[in-house]
Design a protein around this motif. Structure first.
Motif, PDB file in Angstrom:
ATOM      1  N   GLU A   1       1.369  10.206  -9.484  1.00  0.00           N
ATOM      2  CA  GLU A   1       1.776   8.879  -9.030  1.00  0.00           C
ATOM      3  C   GLU A   1       1.479   8.684  -7.550  1.00  0.00           C
TER       4      GLU A   1
ATOM      5  N   GLU B   1      -2.753   8.944  -4.085  1.00  0.00           N
ATOM      6  CA  GLU B   1      -3.428   8.305  -2.951  1.00  0.00           C
ATOM      7  C   GLU B   1      -2.730   8.655  -1.647  1.00  0.00           C
ATOM      8  N   THR B   2      -1.410   8.687  -1.663  1.00  0.00           N
ATOM      9  CA  THR B   2      -0.653   9.070  -0.466  1.00  0.00           C
ATOM     10  C   THR B   2      -0.974  10.500  -0.057  1.00  0.00           C
TER      11      THR B   2
ATOM     12  N   VAL C   1       5.808   4.885  -3.937  1.00  0.00           N
ATOM     13  CA  VAL C   1       4.555   4.316  -4.436  1.00  0.00           C
ATOM     14  C   VAL C   1       4.838   3.309  -5.546  1.00  0.00           C
ATOM     15  N   VAL C   2       5.738   3.666  -6.455  1.00  0.00           N
ATOM     16  CA  VAL C   2       6.087   2.757  -7.557  1.00  0.00           C
ATOM     17  C   VAL C   2       6.730   1.487  -7.005  1.00  0.00           C
TER      18      VAL C   2
ATOM     19  N   ALA D   1       6.359   0.178  -4.013  1.00  0.00           N
ATOM     20  CA  ALA D   1       5.345  -0.619  -3.320  1.00  0.00           C
ATOM     21  C   ALA D   1       4.454  -1.348  -4.312  1.00  0.00           C
ATOM     22  N   ARG D   2       4.105  -0.682  -5.406  1.00  0.00           N
ATOM     23  CA  ARG D   2       3.269  -1.316  -6.416  1.00  0.00           C
ATOM     24  C   ARG D   2       4.010  -2.477  -7.093  1.00  0.00           C
ATOM     25  N   THR D   3       5.304  -2.270  -7.347  1.00  0.00           N
ATOM     26  CA  THR D   3       6.109  -3.343  -7.947  1.00  0.00           C
ATOM     27  C   THR D   3       6.216  -4.530  -7.009  1.00  0.00           C
TER      28      THR D   3
ATOM     29  N   PHE E   1       4.142  -5.343  -4.662  1.00  0.00           N
ATOM     30  CA  PHE E   1       2.813  -5.954  -4.572  1.00  0.00           C
ATOM     31  C   PHE E   1       2.579  -6.880  -5.757  1.00  0.00           C
ATOM     32  N   ARG E   2       2.941  -6.404  -6.953  1.00  0.00           N
ATOM     33  CA  ARG E   2       2.766  -7.225  -8.151  1.00  0.00           C
ATOM     34  C   ARG E   2       3.607  -8.506  -8.060  1.00  0.00           C
TER      35      ARG E   2
ATOM     36  N   SER F   1      -5.663  -7.022  -0.736  1.00  0.00           N
ATOM     37  CA  SER F   1      -4.752  -5.940  -0.382  1.00  0.00           C
ATOM     38  C   SER F   1      -3.339  -6.500  -0.253  1.00  0.00           C
ATOM     39  N   ARG F   2      -2.368  -5.609  -0.050  1.00  0.00           N
ATOM     40  CA  ARG F   2      -0.985  -6.067   0.117  1.00  0.00           C
ATOM     41  C   ARG F   2      -0.865  -6.932   1.376  1.00  0.00           C
TER      42      ARG F   2
END
Length: 404
Positions: A46, A49-50, A158-159, A161-163, A165-166, A214-215
């Motif tokens: 998960e 990338e970090t 990460v999760v 941040a992805r949430t 972003f979505r 991007s974000r």
């Protein structure tokens, strides 16, 4: 069992202080600690990338973990696996030898595994008389055990941040749809105002949306789209109030004409008072500024005013209004001009206007005269702050600010 010693790599591979530090950290594991190796692996995947990993690196780590006989990594058991490159390549879906070595090095550099090389660089294990592994040489997985909590937290971030972003992309889509439909309705139904200019601003904004944003792109565009939405809604609300007031005025006129003559003197003062209240009842004037312009957007558009806030920062509308008073004096705007702006626009909006004027001070000959002109145009319904703040947002993104 892990010995806790620091070892150097075999052959030409160099030793670095960073590798020493990672090996020492891997030995400082709480007594009796254990983790599910596949839970840690999912966290690594998960957060890849970090951690600076590629998909192939994750695949190699997956293959390494399959050589550990237990599903748990334990502090009191050996965490060293010793597959040959041929075995490891097969379990990593036939990865080429050179590619395998490169991704093993990436995993070492990321601090997820440690090389424990034998004297000749071979990977093997020595067992005691009871068949238990006594000494093993290969790849030590203990960093995964040592960093289990850190990796879990990294994966959660990460999760999250992805949430976020979505959700930001979904919010931008909704605002984009709302602005488009509101502008179309205003144009089709003949609402008063320069709606073509608003539409041009909307088209310019949507044209800047990248194919794969991007974000940071989404956040910036969302700020501007929210501001444009507030501007469109404010114009429509203002027009609605104007139509409502016109209907009331016509009704009052008919009522006065149909009343007895002696009632005229009683009605006129009350009517004038009500009309005076209505003239200041524009939703943009009385609505707190932060309902139309989030303070974050104002600060992005007008960052210079932060220098005049308490402690060099502005965190609230009260801070902004206090800083605006300092800026007014610094720019030579008379107290009466600023008081007039506060009375006409409202103190919050007047502070936003001063922040915008400060940004363009080098292009404005008379800040005081310019503010008075804005106040008069506001009273006539010919000016609102939305386009002004949006222009400053674009200017801070590299556009040229033109002389006022």
């Amino acid at each position: 069992m892990h010995t806790g010693s620091v070892t150097t790599p075999f052959g030409r591979r160099s030793m670095t202080l960073a590798l020493v530090k990672r090996q020492v950290a891997a030995t400082e594991i709480k007594q009796g600690k254990s983790v599910d190796k596949w839970k840690v692996f999912r966290d690594v995947a998960e957060a890849r990338e970090t951690l600076g990993l590629q998909d192939r690196s994750v695949a190699v780590l997956d293959a390494l973990l399959t050589f550990h006989p237990s599903n748990e990594l334990r502090q009191d058991k050996s965490t060293v696996v010793f597959p040959s490159n041929v075995q490891l390549a097969l379990r990593a879906h036939g990865i080429a030898g050179a590619t395998l070595r490169r991704h093993l090095a990436i995993l070492v550099d990321a601090g997820l595994i440690v090389r424990k090389d034998s004297a000749n660089g071979k990977r093997f294990a020595r067992k005691d008389s009871h068949g238990e592994i006594e000494t093993a040489f290969g790849f030590d997985l203990s960093p995964l055990l040592a960093r289990a909590e850190e990796l879990a937290l990294m994966a959660q971030e990460v999760v999250a941040a992805r949430t976020a972003f979505r959700r930001a992309k979904e919010t931008l889509t909704i605002y984009r749809r709302d602005v488009r439909k509101l502008i179309s309705a205003a144009i089709e139904e003949g609402a008063e105002g320069d709606w073509q200019s608003i539409e041009d601003t909307y088209l310019d904004l949507t044209a800047r949306i990248p194919r794969s944003p991007s974000r940071a792109d989404v956040d910036d565009l969302l700020d501007e789209m929210q501001l444009l939405y507030a501007e469109v809604v404010s114009r429509l609300e203002t027009q609605g109030e104007t139509e409502f007031n016109s209907t009331n005025a016509a009704h009052d006129e008919r009522h006065i004409q149909n009343s007895k003559p002696e009632s005229i003197n009683e009605l006129e003062p009350s009517s004038r008072k009500e009309q005076g209240a209505k003239s200041g009842g524009n939703s943009l004037l009385r609505r707190p500024a932060n309902a139309s312009f989030p303070i974050g957007i104002v600060m992005k558009a007008c960052p210079q005013i932060c220098d005049y806030g308490s402690g060099g920062a502005i965190g609230s509308w009260r801070d902004l209004m206090s800083a605006a008073v300092v800026v007014r004096s610094m720019l030579g705007v008379s107290p009466s001009a600023y008081e007039e702006a506060c009375e006409v626009m409202g103190p919050e909006n007047a502070a936003v206007a001063m922040a915008c004027i400060l940004e363009r001070a080098n292009f404005i000959n008379s800040p005081g005269g310019y503010l008075r002109d804005l106040s008069r145009r506001w009273e006539r319904g010919e000016f609102s702050l939305g386009p002004m703040v949006m222009a400053q947002l674009r200017a801070n993104n590299g556009d040229t600010v033109r002389r006022a």
